[in-house]
Design a protein around this motif. Structure first.
Motif, PDB file in Angstrom:
ATOM      1  N   CYS A 143       0.840  -1.198   0.000  1.00  0.00           N
ATOM      2  CA  CYS A 143       0.000   0.000   0.000  1.00  0.00           C
ATOM      3  C   CYS A 143       0.879   1.253   0.000  1.00  0.00           C
ATOM      4  CB  CYS A 143      -0.897  -0.006   1.236  1.00  0.00           C
ATOM      5  SG  CYS A 143      -1.863   1.500   1.422  1.00  0.00           S
ATOM      6  N   ASN A 145       0.028   4.075   0.827  1.00  0.00           N
ATOM      7  CA  ASN A 145      -0.438   4.946   1.905  1.00  0.00           C
ATOM      8  C   ASN A 145       0.117   4.530   3.261  1.00  0.00           C
ATOM      9  OD1 ASN A 145      -2.100   7.103   2.883  1.00  0.00           O
ATOM     10  ND2 ASN A 145      -3.512   5.554   3.668  1.00  0.00           N
ATOM     11  N   CYS A 146       0.040   3.204   3.576  1.00  0.00           N
ATOM     12  CA  CYS A 146       0.419   2.764   4.924  1.00  0.00           C
ATOM     13  C   CYS A 146       1.534   1.732   4.929  1.00  0.00           C
ATOM     14  CB  CYS A 146      -0.805   2.211   5.660  1.00  0.00           C
ATOM     15  SG  CYS A 146      -1.359   0.605   5.050  1.00  0.00           S
ATOM     16  N   TYR A 148       1.281  -1.425   4.140  1.00  0.00           N
ATOM     17  CA  TYR A 148       0.777  -2.789   4.317  1.00  0.00           C
ATOM     18  C   TYR A 148       1.129  -3.605   3.070  1.00  0.00           C
ATOM     19  CZ  TYR A 148      -2.818  -6.450   5.040  1.00  0.00           C
ATOM     20  OH  TYR A 148      -3.484  -7.625   5.202  1.00  0.00           O
ATOM     21  N   CYS A 156      -7.022  -1.051   0.217  1.00  0.00           N
ATOM     22  CA  CYS A 156      -6.121  -1.567   1.251  1.00  0.00           C
ATOM     23  C   CYS A 156      -6.959  -1.961   2.460  1.00  0.00           C
ATOM     24  CB  CYS A 156      -5.095  -0.518   1.658  1.00  0.00           C
ATOM     25  SG  CYS A 156      -4.086  -1.029   3.070  1.00  0.00           S
ATOM     26  N   CYS A 159      -5.618   0.123   5.855  1.00  0.00           N
ATOM     27  CA  CYS A 159      -5.943   1.536   6.107  1.00  0.00           C
ATOM     28  C   CYS A 159      -7.231   1.957   5.389  1.00  0.00           C
ATOM     29  CB  CYS A 159      -4.791   2.439   5.670  1.00  0.00           C
ATOM     30  SG  CYS A 159      -4.525   2.516   3.893  1.00  0.00           S
TER      31      CYS A 159
HETATM   32 ZN   LIG Z   1      -2.878   0.935   3.392  1.00  0.00          ZN
END
Ligand SMILES: [Zn+2]
Length: 569
Positions: A143, A145-146, A148, A156, A159
């Motif tokens: 991911c 963004n995070c 993961y 995801c 998040c």
């Molecule tokens: Zn994420």
């Protein structure tokens, strides 16, 4: 006698549904179907499993089974659980049926001929190692963004950010794990819903009696932003209805199938055809206005998440075909049922699932609570305290207790047959007047498919019987006037029969238990109350039924609350 076609939104095949799913479509649809049958109408009640699409393929792969075998097994599992909840489908079909394949291709063909399908070329992720395009859920990666490392191509799970497959870092194929992925051009069919916008808007506007929940969602999709958008109706999958077929008005769609949301509602019709194939009945008199369906009233039941597909997509298919198919007359939609301060969660095992529910208590307990707390005007919430209270008070203390007291008292004092003629004294006349009003209110609520209101009105009728018995006090009267006591009990036994008839849509098993105990098979609706209250004549033999409902103990309530709380994370 009128003719009613009823469909429930079809549950997806991958796994067992929770109580929120049940009360959002199948259960209220069953309530309405049972009520209309009880009133003597002709009913066709259809449901099915929704079997195509990526989640079914992935679930089958996880189970290590061919997807067709997986779906066949899960269909049987869902059918058995539905039977356990006494869902009285006339047919529980499968969207993977041959009938649905033929019908889905037919609709696609005529929509194409009507100029309502266009071809769109777009870029999509292709796996060289797997030799196929990958739908979003078939791609995993890190991911952005995070961080993961198992985020899916569409979202995801860690998040909850919505993703596009190209956003993923180090994307890989879920099928093979291969990272040899590239963007390639692929062609898809789009249903030109935007062309249908004015027609759909006029149709929705004409439905002034529909729930606001239904029309507001439809209007949002019609008018918000740029308005109703065309929708892709094909996918690069092998499991589904093939998009390339003999007579198709397009070429080059080999290896693609129709999107699950295109073929799923068509299954309502196809399931009725499946039934015809089994029993020789005539499906067309329910679905073709040129073949007898013009006088059919068609009602659909669904959760609010399904409303766009039933108010816009499926009507685009039906109206766009320019063929005389039956269009829905009324859409009853529901909000969500939450579980004990949160949401039901399949992945976290949070909340009660349909098989678990039947494992701890009979269907009627759940049916009564769910329907009497249906999430109609807003989301509603299941709590164990509320469930315990509702079952113990409404079912055990009110209805169950009345049946038990009357039959046991009669058996002890006078023997196990109706101990006299029904004679209406002042007290009985007063009750009949109240009952007549209450029954009219119950029928009105049921006719309007006001589910919670219907439950309230039914319960009020039960309460009337209890109050009557308490005031008439045959246990006291018998000491001074046995004939009068016999009359009270004869009246009360007939009331109990009425409760079985009227309660059957909500609690069919308890209703059957009462009728079996009363040795009565007359389920006719009390259109003539004066006649109905005398259905069981003096001398009619009965047996004392087992307790209809048992109470839920505090210990059970606490145990279940813990057991179904789910994983904490
Ligand atoms: Zn994420």
């Amino acid at each position: 006698m009128a003719r009613h076609l009823i469909t429930s939104a079809i549950p997806y095949i991958n796994g067992i549904k929770h109580l929120g799913n049940l009360v959002g479509s199948q259960l209220p649809a069953d309530l309405y179907a049972r009520y209309l049958r009880g009133r003597g109408h002709e009913v066709m009640f259809i449901c099915a499993t929704d079997e195509h699409g990526t989640p079914a393929e992935l679930a089958a792969a996880k189970a290590g089974k061919p997807v067709a075998d997986y779906c066949a097994e899960m269909h049987d599992v869902q059918a058995e659980i539905a039977a356990g909840f006494r869902l009285s489908f006339d047919h529980f079909g499968r969207s993977s049926s041959p009938q649905n394949r033929v019908l889905t291709q037919h609709f696609a063909k005529v929509l194409g001929e009507q100029g309502l399908i266009r071809e769109v070329t777009e870029k999509q992720m292709y796996s060289v190692a797997d030799g196929r395009f990958l739908p979003d859920r078939y791609i995993e990666g890190t991911c952005p963004n995070c961080g993961y490392d198992s985020a899916r191509g569409d979202q995801c799970d860690n998040c909850t950010k919505q993703l596009d497959p190209v956003d993923l870092i180090n994307p890989r194929s879920v099928i093979s794990g291969s990272t040899d992925l590239e963007m390639r051009e692929t062609k898809h069919l789009f249903l030109r819903q935007s062309e249908m916008k004015d027609k759909l808007a006029a149709w929705i506007d004409s439905k002034t009696d529909w729930p606001v929940l239904t029309t507001s969602i439809a209007k949002k999709w019609l008018f918000d932003g740029d308005g109703l958008q065309d929708r892709g109706i094909t996918r690069d999958l092998s499991w589904g209805v093939p998009a390339q077929f003999d007579g198709a008005p397009w070429a080059g769609m080999d290896g693609k199938v129709f999107y699950v949301w295109f073929d799923a509602p068509i299954e309502y019709i196809a399931a009725t055809q499946e039934l015809s194939a089994q029993d020789g009945s005539d499906w067309a008199r329910w679905w073709r206005t040129d073949k007898g369906a013009a006088d059919v009233t068609y009602t659909q039941f669904m959760g609010k998440d399904n409303v766009p597909f039933h108010t816009l997509s499926f009507p685009s298919t039906i109206l766009g075909s320019a063929e005389p198919w039956k269009l829905v007359d009324y859409i009853k939609s529901f909000n969500y049922l939450n579980y004990d301060g949160g949401q039901f969660s399949t992945s976290r095992g949070r909340g009660v699932f349909m098989d678990q529910a039947l494992g701890i208590l009979p269907a009627d307990y759940w049916r009564w609570w769910l329907l009497s707390h249906a999430p109609e005007s807003a989301d509603s919430e299941f709590t164990w305290e509320n469930f315990q209270t509702s079952v113990n008070k409404d079912l055990a203390d009110v209805l169950g207790n009345l049946v038990s007291r009357v039959t046991k008292f009669c058996n002890t004092k006078f023997g196990a047959d109706v101990p006299g003629e029904v004679v209406l004294g002042a007290r009985e006349e007063a009750l009949m007047a109240q009952f007549r009003d209450g029954l009219a209110a119950y029928e009105k609520a049921m006719d309007a498919i006001q589910v919670r209101r219907s439950a309230e009105e039914l319960r009020a009728l039960w309460v009337l019987g209890n109050e009557y018995l308490q005031a008439a006090a045959p246990w006291s009267v018998v000491k001074t006037d046995e004939a009068a006591a016999r009359g009270i009990i004869a009246f009360a036994l007939n009331l109990i029969r009425l409760y079985a008839v009227l309660s059957r849509p909500f609690i069919p098993d308890a209703a059957q238990t009462i009728m079996t105990a009363l040795a009565c098979a007359d389920w006719s609706w009390p259109e003539d109350l004066d006649k109905a209250i005398r259905a069981l004549p003096a001398g009619h033999a009965f047996t004392v039924p087992e307790n209809l409902f048992r109470k839920i103990t505090d210990a059970e309530r606490e145990d279940w609350a813990t057991r179904f709380a789910g994983r904490r994370d």
